[in-house]
Write a protein that holds these residues in place. Sequence first.
Motif, PDB file in Angstrom:
ATOM      1  N   SER A   1      -8.034   8.840   7.321  1.00  0.00           N
ATOM      2  CA  SER A   1      -9.022   8.390   6.373  1.00  0.00           C
ATOM      3  C   SER A   1     -10.349   7.421   7.146  1.00  0.00           C
ATOM      4  O   SER A   1     -11.440   7.543   6.772  1.00  0.00           O
ATOM      5  CB  SER A   1      -8.381   7.301   5.515  1.00  0.00           C
ATOM      6  OG  SER A   1      -7.247   8.039   4.804  1.00  0.00           O
TER       7      SER A   1
ATOM      8  N   ILE B   1     -11.132   8.191  -2.335  1.00  0.00           N
ATOM      9  CA  ILE B   1     -10.301   7.581  -1.260  1.00  0.00           C
ATOM     10  C   ILE B   1      -9.561   6.227  -1.568  1.00  0.00           C
ATOM     11  O   ILE B   1      -8.541   6.198  -1.162  1.00  0.00           O
ATOM     12  CB  ILE B   1     -10.883   7.925  -0.002  1.00  0.00           C
ATOM     13  CG1 ILE B   1     -11.525   9.239   0.423  1.00  0.00           C
ATOM     14  CG2 ILE B   1      -9.823   7.263   1.056  1.00  0.00           C
ATOM     15  CD1 ILE B   1     -11.989   9.673   1.421  1.00  0.00           C
ATOM     16  N   LYS B   2     -10.621   5.313  -1.754  1.00  0.00           N
ATOM     17  CA  LYS B   2     -10.415   3.835  -2.256  1.00  0.00           C
ATOM     18  C   LYS B   2      -9.447   3.860  -3.291  1.00  0.00           C
ATOM     19  O   LYS B   2      -8.439   3.090  -3.375  1.00  0.00           O
ATOM     20  CB  LYS B   2     -11.842   3.318  -2.086  1.00  0.00           C
ATOM     21  CG  LYS B   2     -11.356   1.758  -2.539  1.00  0.00           C
ATOM     22  CD  LYS B   2     -10.373   0.904  -1.792  1.00  0.00           C
ATOM     23  CE  LYS B   2     -10.240  -0.631  -2.208  1.00  0.00           C
ATOM     24  NZ  LYS B   2      -9.177  -1.086  -1.502  1.00  0.00           N
TER      25      LYS B   2
ATOM     26  N   PHE C   1      -7.448   5.909  -5.015  1.00  0.00           N
ATOM     27  CA  PHE C   1      -5.955   6.614  -5.025  1.00  0.00           C
ATOM     28  C   PHE C   1      -5.354   6.627  -3.895  1.00  0.00           C
ATOM     29  O   PHE C   1      -4.319   7.075  -4.103  1.00  0.00           O
ATOM     30  CB  PHE C   1      -6.332   8.184  -5.500  1.00  0.00           C
ATOM     31  CG  PHE C   1      -7.141   8.338  -6.638  1.00  0.00           C
ATOM     32  CD1 PHE C   1      -6.449   8.337  -8.126  1.00  0.00           C
ATOM     33  CD2 PHE C   1      -8.328   8.569  -6.849  1.00  0.00           C
ATOM     34  CE1 PHE C   1      -7.080   8.391  -9.235  1.00  0.00           C
ATOM     35  CE2 PHE C   1      -9.163   8.676  -8.091  1.00  0.00           C
ATOM     36  CZ  PHE C   1      -8.516   8.709  -9.173  1.00  0.00           C
ATOM     37  N   ASP C   2      -5.628   5.990  -2.898  1.00  0.00           N
ATOM     38  CA  ASP C   2      -5.049   5.828  -1.734  1.00  0.00           C
ATOM     39  C   ASP C   2      -4.515   4.431  -1.558  1.00  0.00           C
ATOM     40  O   ASP C   2      -5.371   3.595  -1.290  1.00  0.00           O
ATOM     41  CB  ASP C   2      -5.618   6.183  -0.309  1.00  0.00           C
ATOM     42  CG  ASP C   2      -4.560   6.310   0.701  1.00  0.00           C
ATOM     43  OD1 ASP C   2      -3.470   5.971   0.580  1.00  0.00           O
ATOM     44  OD2 ASP C   2      -5.137   7.142   1.821  1.00  0.00           O
TER      45      ASP C   2
ATOM     46  N   ILE D   1      -5.257   2.071   1.528  1.00  0.00           N
ATOM     47  CA  ILE D   1      -6.878   1.712   1.993  1.00  0.00           C
ATOM     48  C   ILE D   1      -6.936   0.544   1.376  1.00  0.00           C
ATOM     49  O   ILE D   1      -7.095   0.216   0.385  1.00  0.00           O
ATOM     50  CB  ILE D   1      -7.842   2.810   1.380  1.00  0.00           C
ATOM     51  CG1 ILE D   1      -7.380   4.268   1.785  1.00  0.00           C
ATOM     52  CG2 ILE D   1      -9.079   2.406   1.703  1.00  0.00           C
ATOM     53  CD1 ILE D   1      -7.625   4.430   3.083  1.00  0.00           C
TER      54      ILE D   1
ATOM     55  N   TYR E   1      -1.058  11.084   2.544  1.00  0.00           N
ATOM     56  CA  TYR E   1      -2.487  11.042   1.877  1.00  0.00           C
ATOM     57  C   TYR E   1      -2.083  11.514   0.582  1.00  0.00           C
ATOM     58  O   TYR E   1      -1.748  12.911   0.220  1.00  0.00           O
ATOM     59  CB  TYR E   1      -3.174  11.936   2.710  1.00  0.00           C
ATOM     60  CG  TYR E   1      -3.530  11.450   3.988  1.00  0.00           C
ATOM     61  CD1 TYR E   1      -4.559  10.546   4.365  1.00  0.00           C
ATOM     62  CD2 TYR E   1      -2.810  12.023   5.160  1.00  0.00           C
ATOM     63  CE1 TYR E   1      -4.674  10.032   5.625  1.00  0.00           C
ATOM     64  CE2 TYR E   1      -3.031  11.502   6.270  1.00  0.00           C
ATOM     65  CZ  TYR E   1      -4.050  10.554   6.690  1.00  0.00           C
ATOM     66  OH  TYR E   1      -4.241  10.018   7.840  1.00  0.00           O
TER      67      TYR E   1
ATOM     68  N   SER F   1      -6.603  11.471  -3.003  1.00  0.00           N
ATOM     69  CA  SER F   1      -7.248  11.006  -1.873  1.00  0.00           C
ATOM     70  C   SER F   1      -7.803  12.194  -0.804  1.00  0.00           C
ATOM     71  O   SER F   1      -9.014  11.918  -0.392  1.00  0.00           O
ATOM     72  CB  SER F   1      -6.528  10.022  -1.005  1.00  0.00           C
ATOM     73  OG  SER F   1      -7.014   9.856   0.336  1.00  0.00           O
TER      74      SER F   1
ATOM     75  N   GLY G   1     -10.904  13.555  -2.214  1.00  0.00           N
ATOM     76  CA  GLY G   1     -12.004  12.664  -2.083  1.00  0.00           C
ATOM     77  C   GLY G   1     -12.560  12.967  -0.570  1.00  0.00           C
ATOM     78  O   GLY G   1     -13.627  13.041  -0.337  1.00  0.00           O
ATOM     79  N   THR G   2     -11.536  13.124   0.405  1.00  0.00           N
ATOM     80  CA  THR G   2     -12.110  13.490   1.658  1.00  0.00           C
ATOM     81  C   THR G   2     -12.680  14.661   1.804  1.00  0.00           C
ATOM     82  O   THR G   2     -13.783  14.874   2.479  1.00  0.00           O
ATOM     83  CB  THR G   2     -10.704  13.389   2.551  1.00  0.00           C
ATOM     84  OG1 THR G   2      -9.980  12.215   2.673  1.00  0.00           O
ATOM     85  CG2 THR G   2     -11.034  13.904   4.215  1.00  0.00           C
TER      86      THR G   2
END
Length: 276
Positions: free
Chosen positions: A89, A131-132, A134-135, A138, A252, A256, A259-260
């Motif tokens: 990430s 990413i922020k 759903f992970d 982070i 992950y 997320s 998102g990446t």
Amino acid sequence: MKKAIYFMLLSAVAFTLMNVLVKYLAHFGGGQLVFFRAIGSLFFTMGYLSWHKIPKLGNQRKLLVLRGLVGVTSMGLFFVSVNYLPIGSAVSLRYMAPIFATIFAVFFLRERVKPLQWIFFLMAFAGVLMIKGFDPNISTLGLILIIGSAIFSGMVYVIINKIGIGDHPVVIVNYFMWISLIIGGVLSMFYWTTPVGIEWALLLSLGVFGYFGQLFMTKAFQSQATNKIVSLKYVEVIFTMIVGAIWFGDVYPFLSIIGTLLVITGLILNIWYRRK
């Protein structure tokens, strides 16, 4: 074309190894990692400049020093961020740098940005939010640190653009490494952990992998197939995520990962559109 792909994949492997070692050695602190990263690379940059009898002080010294200061700030923030983020990430979020570089170029280099490029940037930012959001791994602090790293990295692009061909690329990197050595050394005085056994070799190898990652990427971009292979540099993100999952047990979430992919897709589309 095949040679360009070969070099780009080698670059991704070298940077992946460096990223993973940064995560593994994170307990040494950002300053100490910066210090050893510089030592490992200076062996090659100083050797290259001496062998080819290239003046080490360069021509645009103020810009060279500024590039070094901005670069070491970006690198230090990245090294610290891996304490709070999965390594995959952290790497993917740091790749937001071209977006900030474009924004800075609008104000400082008077470059124009097409409306479609802003859509690509929004796509990448949407990926960051995913990413922020759903992970759970982070953290807010980690996100702030890595976005800060990306912002300063974006500044580096603009400064290098300003330097142009007035100074040799290795001179630019050499300044960066010397300034990293000095700043990292000073910071290490306040937080020093003595390496034990193989840790010495691992710390020094940070600079070796970093140098060869940059070298292979440069060789790939020097080919006439740049437009076709530029997207391969983002393979580093995939490699790092896979190794992070195996080595550190990073997990992950599916959204997320989506998102990446949005971040990478937005950046690749922007590069493709600009080159087109």
